[in-house]
Design a protein around this motif. Structure first.
Motif, mmCIF file in Angstrom:
data_model
loop_
_atom_site.group_PDB
_atom_site.id
_atom_site.type_symbol
_atom_site.label_atom_id
_atom_site.label_comp_id
_atom_site.label_asym_id
_atom_site.label_seq_id
_atom_site.Cartn_x
_atom_site.Cartn_y
_atom_site.Cartn_z
ATOM 1 N N ARG A 105 37.370 -47.602 73.264
ATOM 2 C CA ARG A 105 36.056 -46.955 73.347
ATOM 3 C C ARG A 105 36.157 -45.443 73.133
ATOM 4 N N VAL A 106 37.294 -44.863 73.439
ATOM 5 C CA VAL A 106 37.515 -43.441 73.180
ATOM 6 C C VAL A 106 37.879 -43.224 71.715
ATOM 7 N N VAL A 107 38.791 -44.025 71.202
ATOM 8 C CA VAL A 107 39.358 -43.793 69.874
ATOM 9 C C VAL A 107 38.388 -44.094 68.736
ATOM 10 N N ARG A 108 37.655 -45.179 68.818
ATOM 11 C CA ARG A 108 36.784 -45.554 67.682
ATOM 12 C C ARG A 108 35.781 -44.469 67.301
ATOM 13 N N PRO A 109 35.037 -43.892 68.247
ATOM 14 C CA PRO A 109 34.124 -42.808 67.842
ATOM 15 C C PRO A 109 34.865 -41.594 67.275
ATOM 16 N N LEU A 110 36.044 -41.301 67.814
ATOM 17 C CA LEU A 110 36.818 -40.176 67.283
ATOM 18 C C LEU A 110 37.211 -40.416 65.832
ATOM 19 N N LEU A 111 37.550 -41.654 65.515
ATOM 20 C CA LEU A 111 37.847 -42.016 64.124
ATOM 21 C C LEU A 111 36.589 -41.930 63.265
ATOM 22 N N GLU A 112 35.511 -42.535 63.735
ATOM 23 C CA GLU A 112 34.269 -42.564 62.964
ATOM 24 C C GLU A 112 33.735 -41.163 62.701
ATOM 25 N N GLU A 113 33.934 -40.260 63.651
ATOM 26 C CA GLU A 113 33.461 -38.889 63.513
ATOM 27 C C GLU A 113 34.484 -37.987 62.810
ATOM 28 N N ARG A 114 35.580 -38.582 62.349
ATOM 29 C CA ARG A 114 36.632 -37.878 61.612
ATOM 30 C C ARG A 114 37.283 -36.768 62.420
ATOM 31 N N LEU A 115 37.327 -36.955 63.739
ATOM 32 C CA LEU A 115 38.011 -35.989 64.589
ATOM 33 C C LEU A 115 39.503 -36.287 64.666
ATOM 34 N N ILE A 116 39.880 -37.514 64.359
ATOM 35 C CA ILE A 116 41.292 -37.904 64.261
ATOM 36 C C ILE A 116 41.468 -38.742 62.999
ATOM 37 N N ALA A 117 42.677 -38.718 62.460
ATOM 38 C CA ALA A 117 42.988 -39.548 61.297
ATOM 39 C C ALA A 117 43.464 -40.927 61.730
ATOM 40 N N CYS A 118 44.151 -40.984 62.874
ATOM 41 C CA CYS A 118 44.651 -42.254 63.379
ATOM 42 C C CYS A 118 45.068 -42.091 64.831
ATOM 43 N N GLY B 1 56.766 -30.157 61.432
ATOM 44 C CA GLY B 1 57.294 -30.685 60.183
ATOM 45 C C GLY B 1 56.946 -32.149 60.063
ATOM 46 N N GLY B 2 57.218 -32.706 58.917
ATOM 47 C CA GLY B 2 56.940 -34.115 58.681
ATOM 48 C C GLY B 2 56.921 -34.392 57.194
ATOM 49 N N LEU B 3 56.618 -35.602 56.860
ATOM 50 C CA LEU B 3 56.521 -36.009 55.469
ATOM 51 C C LEU B 3 55.244 -35.420 54.877
ATOM 52 N N GLU B 4 55.369 -34.591 53.872
ATOM 53 C CA GLU B 4 54.219 -33.873 53.310
ATOM 54 C C GLU B 4 53.042 -34.779 52.941
ATOM 55 N N PRO B 5 53.264 -35.921 52.283
ATOM 56 C CA PRO B 5 52.106 -36.774 51.963
ATOM 57 C C PRO B 5 51.383 -37.277 53.220
ATOM 58 N N TYR B 6 52.137 -37.555 54.287
ATOM 59 C CA TYR B 6 51.506 -38.004 55.532
ATOM 60 C C TYR B 6 50.686 -36.870 56.147
ATOM 61 N N LEU B 7 51.255 -35.675 56.209
ATOM 62 C CA LEU B 7 50.545 -34.538 56.775
ATOM 63 C C LEU B 7 49.271 -34.249 55.989
ATOM 64 N N ALA B 8 49.351 -34.330 54.662
ATOM 65 C CA ALA B 8 48.168 -34.119 53.826
ATOM 66 C C ALA B 8 47.128 -35.202 54.087
ATOM 67 N N TRP B 9 47.570 -36.432 54.304
ATOM 68 C CA TRP B 9 46.654 -37.537 54.604
ATOM 69 C C TRP B 9 45.920 -37.279 55.913
ATOM 70 N N VAL B 10 46.634 -36.831 56.950
ATOM 71 C CA VAL B 10 45.993 -36.536 58.241
ATOM 72 C C VAL B 10 44.887 -35.505 58.046
ATOM 73 N N VAL B 11 45.195 -34.427 57.361
ATOM 74 C CA VAL B 11 44.190 -33.379 57.147
ATOM 75 C C VAL B 11 43.025 -33.931 56.329
ATOM 76 N N SER B 12 43.314 -34.659 55.278
ATOM 77 C CA SER B 12 42.269 -35.226 54.417
ATOM 78 C C SER B 12 41.338 -36.164 55.186
ATOM 79 N N GLU B 13 41.902 -36.993 56.036
ATOM 80 C CA GLU B 13 41.095 -37.986 56.763
ATOM 81 C C GLU B 13 40.290 -37.399 57.899
ATOM 82 N N THR B 14 40.522 -36.135 58.236
ATOM 83 C CA THR B 14 39.721 -35.500 59.277
ATOM 84 C C THR B 14 38.629 -34.617 58.683
#
Length: 110
Positions: free
Chosen positions: A20-33, A92-105
């Motif tokens: 119930r906490v996570v789903r709205p955060l995803l839908e509102e693009r406040l988190i990528a996953c 640090g991290g895998l650049e494509p993953y980090l870019a995905w997180v930013v993109s999905e938010t």
């Protein structure tokens, strides 16, 4: 190295509450996953005594510029009076993953 990504840690009393906490955060693009890790055993001080509880640990990934909005929304959604919310900058991290997180938010136009 600045990545612009943060790991946000939180706990919830059970899986239903966590969802119930996570789903709205995803839908509102406040988190990528978010990863929901059930059956954590928590020992902590609360109101002058040591408490013990079974909880679900939430590992949420977001863009650094979304953290404040996430913080405010999580406080509205969470069932605890004082929810855990720890923000850990990702160094640090895998650049494509980090870019995905930013993109999905980012807000998507319909």
């Amino acid at each position: 190295m600045e990545t612009g990504v943060c790991l946000v840690l939180c706990t919830a009393p059970d899986e239903a509450s966590a969802e119930r906490v996570v789903r709205p955060l995803l839908e509102e693009r406040l988190i990528a996953c978010a990863n929901l890790l059930p059956r954590a055993r928590s020992l902590y001080w609360w109101q002058g005594q040591v408490e013990e509880a079974s909880e679900v640990v939430l590992l949420m990934k977001t863009a650094a510029d979304r953290v404040e909005a996430l913080r405010q929304r999580l406080a509205q959604l969470h069932p605890y009076d004082v929810p855990e919310l720890l923000v850990v900058p990702v160094e640090g991290g895998l650049e494509p993953y980090l870019a995905w997180v930013v993109s999905e938010t980012r807000n998507r136009s319909a």
